[in-house]
Motif scaffolding. Structure first.
Motif, PDB file in Angstrom:
ATOM      1  N   LYS A   1      -6.454   8.271  -4.334  1.00 38.28           N
ATOM      2  CA  LYS A   1      -5.781   7.047  -3.909  1.00 38.28           C
ATOM      3  C   LYS A   1      -6.389   5.823  -4.586  1.00 38.28           C
ATOM      4  O   LYS A   1      -5.697   4.846  -4.841  1.00 38.28           O
ATOM      5  CB  LYS A   1      -5.865   6.902  -2.391  1.00 38.28           C
ATOM      6  CG  LYS A   1      -5.061   7.928  -1.635  1.00 38.28           C
ATOM      7  CD  LYS A   1      -4.976   7.609  -0.167  1.00 38.28           C
ATOM      8  CE  LYS A   1      -4.203   8.678   0.596  1.00 38.28           C
ATOM      9  NZ  LYS A   1      -2.834   8.828   0.099  1.00 38.28           N
ATOM     10  N   PHE A   2      -7.666   5.871  -4.843  1.00 40.60           N
ATOM     11  CA  PHE A   2      -8.386   4.771  -5.483  1.00 40.60           C
ATOM     12  C   PHE A   2      -9.374   5.348  -6.491  1.00 40.60           C
ATOM     13  O   PHE A   2      -9.924   6.426  -6.282  1.00 40.60           O
ATOM     14  CB  PHE A   2      -9.164   3.919  -4.467  1.00 40.60           C
ATOM     15  CG  PHE A   2      -8.339   3.365  -3.357  1.00 40.60           C
ATOM     16  CD1 PHE A   2      -8.223   4.053  -2.156  1.00 40.60           C
ATOM     17  CD2 PHE A   2      -7.685   2.158  -3.507  1.00 40.60           C
ATOM     18  CE1 PHE A   2      -7.463   3.535  -1.122  1.00 40.60           C
ATOM     19  CE2 PHE A   2      -6.918   1.643  -2.476  1.00 40.60           C
ATOM     20  CZ  PHE A   2      -6.806   2.335  -1.288  1.00 40.60           C
TER      21      PHE A   2
ATOM     22  N   GLY B   1       0.836   6.375  -4.486  1.00 37.04           N
ATOM     23  CA  GLY B   1       0.192   5.596  -5.529  1.00 37.04           C
ATOM     24  C   GLY B   1      -1.297   5.853  -5.688  1.00 37.04           C
ATOM     25  O   GLY B   1      -1.984   6.290  -4.766  1.00 37.04           O
ATOM     26  N   THR B   2      -1.791   5.552  -6.884  1.00 39.34           N
ATOM     27  CA  THR B   2      -3.223   5.567  -7.201  1.00 39.34           C
ATOM     28  C   THR B   2      -3.585   4.191  -7.741  1.00 39.34           C
ATOM     29  O   THR B   2      -3.005   3.755  -8.744  1.00 39.34           O
ATOM     30  CB  THR B   2      -3.571   6.622  -8.266  1.00 39.34           C
ATOM     31  OG1 THR B   2      -3.330   7.928  -7.738  1.00 39.34           O
ATOM     32  CG2 THR B   2      -5.038   6.507  -8.676  1.00 39.34           C
ATOM     33  N   ARG B   3      -4.503   3.519  -7.067  1.00 44.03           N
ATOM     34  CA  ARG B   3      -4.956   2.195  -7.534  1.00 44.03           C
ATOM     35  C   ARG B   3      -6.152   2.396  -8.434  1.00 44.03           C
ATOM     36  O   ARG B   3      -7.203   2.849  -7.992  1.00 44.03           O
ATOM     37  CB  ARG B   3      -5.304   1.311  -6.349  1.00 44.03           C
ATOM     38  CG  ARG B   3      -5.713  -0.112  -6.758  1.00 44.03           C
ATOM     39  CD  ARG B   3      -5.916  -0.994  -5.528  1.00 44.03           C
ATOM     40  NE  ARG B   3      -4.682  -1.184  -4.782  1.00 44.03           N
ATOM     41  CZ  ARG B   3      -3.778  -2.109  -5.037  1.00 44.03           C
ATOM     42  NH1 ARG B   3      -3.967  -2.955  -6.048  1.00 44.03           N
ATOM     43  NH2 ARG B   3      -2.699  -2.220  -4.291  1.00 44.03           N
TER      44      ARG B   3
ATOM     45  N   THR C   1      -5.791  -1.133 -15.917  1.00 40.08           N
ATOM     46  CA  THR C   1      -5.942  -1.464 -14.504  1.00 40.08           C
ATOM     47  C   THR C   1      -4.562  -1.708 -13.913  1.00 40.08           C
ATOM     48  O   THR C   1      -3.824  -2.584 -14.379  1.00 40.08           O
ATOM     49  CB  THR C   1      -6.817  -2.716 -14.330  1.00 40.08           C
ATOM     50  OG1 THR C   1      -8.146  -2.414 -14.756  1.00 40.08           O
ATOM     51  CG2 THR C   1      -6.836  -3.163 -12.873  1.00 40.08           C
ATOM     52  N   SER C   2      -4.200  -0.903 -12.915  1.00 41.12           N
ATOM     53  CA  SER C   2      -2.848  -0.952 -12.389  1.00 41.12           C
ATOM     54  C   SER C   2      -2.746  -0.015 -11.191  1.00 41.12           C
ATOM     55  O   SER C   2      -3.705   0.670 -10.835  1.00 41.12           O
ATOM     56  CB  SER C   2      -1.848  -0.515 -13.475  1.00 41.12           C
ATOM     57  OG  SER C   2      -0.509  -0.738 -13.074  1.00 41.12           O
ATOM     58  N   VAL C   3      -1.578  -0.014 -10.566  1.00 38.90           N
ATOM     59  CA  VAL C   3      -1.267   0.998  -9.560  1.00 38.90           C
ATOM     60  C   VAL C   3      -0.289   1.971 -10.197  1.00 38.90           C
ATOM     61  O   VAL C   3       0.733   1.556 -10.757  1.00 38.90           O
ATOM     62  CB  VAL C   3      -0.659   0.382  -8.291  1.00 38.90           C
ATOM     63  CG1 VAL C   3      -0.347   1.477  -7.271  1.00 38.90           C
ATOM     64  CG2 VAL C   3      -1.609  -0.649  -7.696  1.00 38.90           C
TER      65      VAL C   3
ATOM     66  N   ASP D   1       2.076  -3.334 -12.233  1.00 36.55           N
ATOM     67  CA  ASP D   1       1.092  -4.392 -12.352  1.00 36.55           C
ATOM     68  C   ASP D   1       1.401  -5.476 -11.328  1.00 36.55           C
ATOM     69  O   ASP D   1       2.559  -5.640 -10.911  1.00 36.55           O
ATOM     70  CB  ASP D   1       1.093  -4.947 -13.771  1.00 36.55           C
ATOM     71  CG  ASP D   1       0.710  -3.881 -14.790  1.00 36.55           C
ATOM     72  OD1 ASP D   1       1.345  -3.814 -15.853  1.00 36.55           O
ATOM     73  OD2 ASP D   1      -0.216  -3.102 -14.496  1.00 36.55           O
TER      74      ASP D   1
ATOM     75  N   GLY E   1       0.779  -1.227   0.000  1.00 38.54           N
ATOM     76  CA  GLY E   1       0.000   0.000   0.000  1.00 38.54           C
ATOM     77  C   GLY E   1       0.811   1.277   0.000  1.00 38.54           C
ATOM     78  O   GLY E   1       0.239   2.370   0.088  1.00 38.54           O
TER      79      GLY E   1
ATOM     80  N   ARG F   1       3.798   2.724 -13.844  1.00 36.93           N
ATOM     81  CA  ARG F   1       2.702   1.836 -13.490  1.00 36.93           C
ATOM     82  C   ARG F   1       3.279   0.523 -12.966  1.00 36.93           C
ATOM     83  O   ARG F   1       4.347   0.077 -13.411  1.00 36.93           O
ATOM     84  CB  ARG F   1       1.762   1.575 -14.671  1.00 36.93           C
ATOM     85  CG  ARG F   1       2.378   0.934 -15.881  1.00 36.93           C
ATOM     86  CD  ARG F   1       1.301   0.643 -16.949  1.00 36.93           C
ATOM     87  NE  ARG F   1       0.463  -0.483 -16.575  1.00 36.93           N
ATOM     88  CZ  ARG F   1      -0.625  -0.855 -17.249  1.00 36.93           C
ATOM     89  NH1 ARG F   1      -1.004  -0.171 -18.323  1.00 36.93           N
ATOM     90  NH2 ARG F   1      -1.330  -1.893 -16.855  1.00 36.93           N
TER      91      ARG F   1
ATOM     92  N   THR G   1      -8.857   0.815 -11.238  1.00 37.43           N
ATOM     93  CA  THR G   1      -9.496  -0.367 -11.807  1.00 37.43           C
ATOM     94  C   THR G   1     -10.415   0.082 -12.931  1.00 37.43           C
ATOM     95  O   THR G   1     -11.237   0.985 -12.739  1.00 37.43           O
ATOM     96  CB  THR G   1     -10.322  -1.122 -10.748  1.00 37.43           C
ATOM     97  OG1 THR G   1      -9.461  -1.487  -9.658  1.00 37.43           O
ATOM     98  CG2 THR G   1     -10.950  -2.374 -11.335  1.00 37.43           C
TER      99      THR G   1
END
Lengths: 113, 113
Positions: B9-10, B107-109, B86-88, B38, A41, B36, B111
């Protein structure tokens, strides 16, 4: 084309053991080799780095060994602790504009109590 | 110092939607990057910038755009989101003053469904 190959993908050691992570590179122009530590995270954080004019560098319990002729470098974690459980990435860059890092695939290290 | 701040963040996007990932740094670093990550993989460079008004493609730029109007900000734009995105996503910055060590955001998650 993967220019930095990292192994193993995962590693489990007992507390006090010495996890060793290896990386190999192809581009002979690389001249900066950092290691990053990433907890779940979180973003990666710089752990230790080496340049090819030295064969070894130590910072606390972390040691980088560097073999220029073999184009390989490795991270050793001495007296490993459960708090060292994380994913470790090696990386490399050359002295070009932007200092772009090429990362290895990462190694998930678990240190058991 | 806040370091490198990423928002959101998400995020969940539907296929074909667009969005901008924000990145701000307060360290006056010249260089900024978007990577990015994966699952189980290393970090792949999407775009980077060596200063305000200057951007360049990394290893995986397709489907993304960036701009750098100020030293502090480096937003990443996704147009027509696809499941493959789709990745962080991690933003990072560096400068010669830090011996080129990267400071990463958290990070930004993302989807894409």
């Amino acid at each position: 084309q993967q220019q930095v190959k990292q192994s193993p993908q995962s590693l489990i050691v007992q507390k006090g053991g010495i996890p060793i992570i290896n990386c190999a590179y192809e581009n002979t122009a690389f001249d900066y080799f950092p290691w990053y530590q990433q907890f779940p995270g979180k973003g990666p954080a710089l752990l230790i780095a080496i340049r090819p004019d030295v064969s070894e560098k130590k910072e606390g319990r972390f040691t980088i060994s560097f073999n220029k002729s073999a184009k390989q470098f490795s991270l050793h974690i001495m007296d490993s602790q459960p708090g060292d459980s994380a994913t470790y990435f090696c990386a490399a860059s050359s002295n070009t504009a932007g200092n772009k890092l090429t990362f290895g695939g990462g190694t998930r290290v678990l240190v058991k109590p | 110092n806040a370091g490198v701040t990423q928002t959101p963040k998400f995020r969940i996007l539907k296929i074909g939607q667009s969005m901008t990932l924000q990145c701000t740094q307060d360290m006056n670093h010249n260089y900024m990057y978007w990577y990015r990550q994966d699952p189980g993989m290393g970090l792949k460079l999407i775009y980077y910038s060596v200063g305000a008004g200057i951007t360049d493609k990394g290893e995986v730029p397709n489907g993304y755009n960036v701009s750098r109007s100020t030293t502090e900000d480096f937003p990443l734009r996704l147009e027509l989101a696809a499941p493959s995105q789709t990745s962080v996503y991690f933003c990072a910055s560096s400068s010669p003053d830090t011996a080129y060590g990267y400071t990463f955001g958290s990070g930004t998650r993302l989807t894409v469904v």
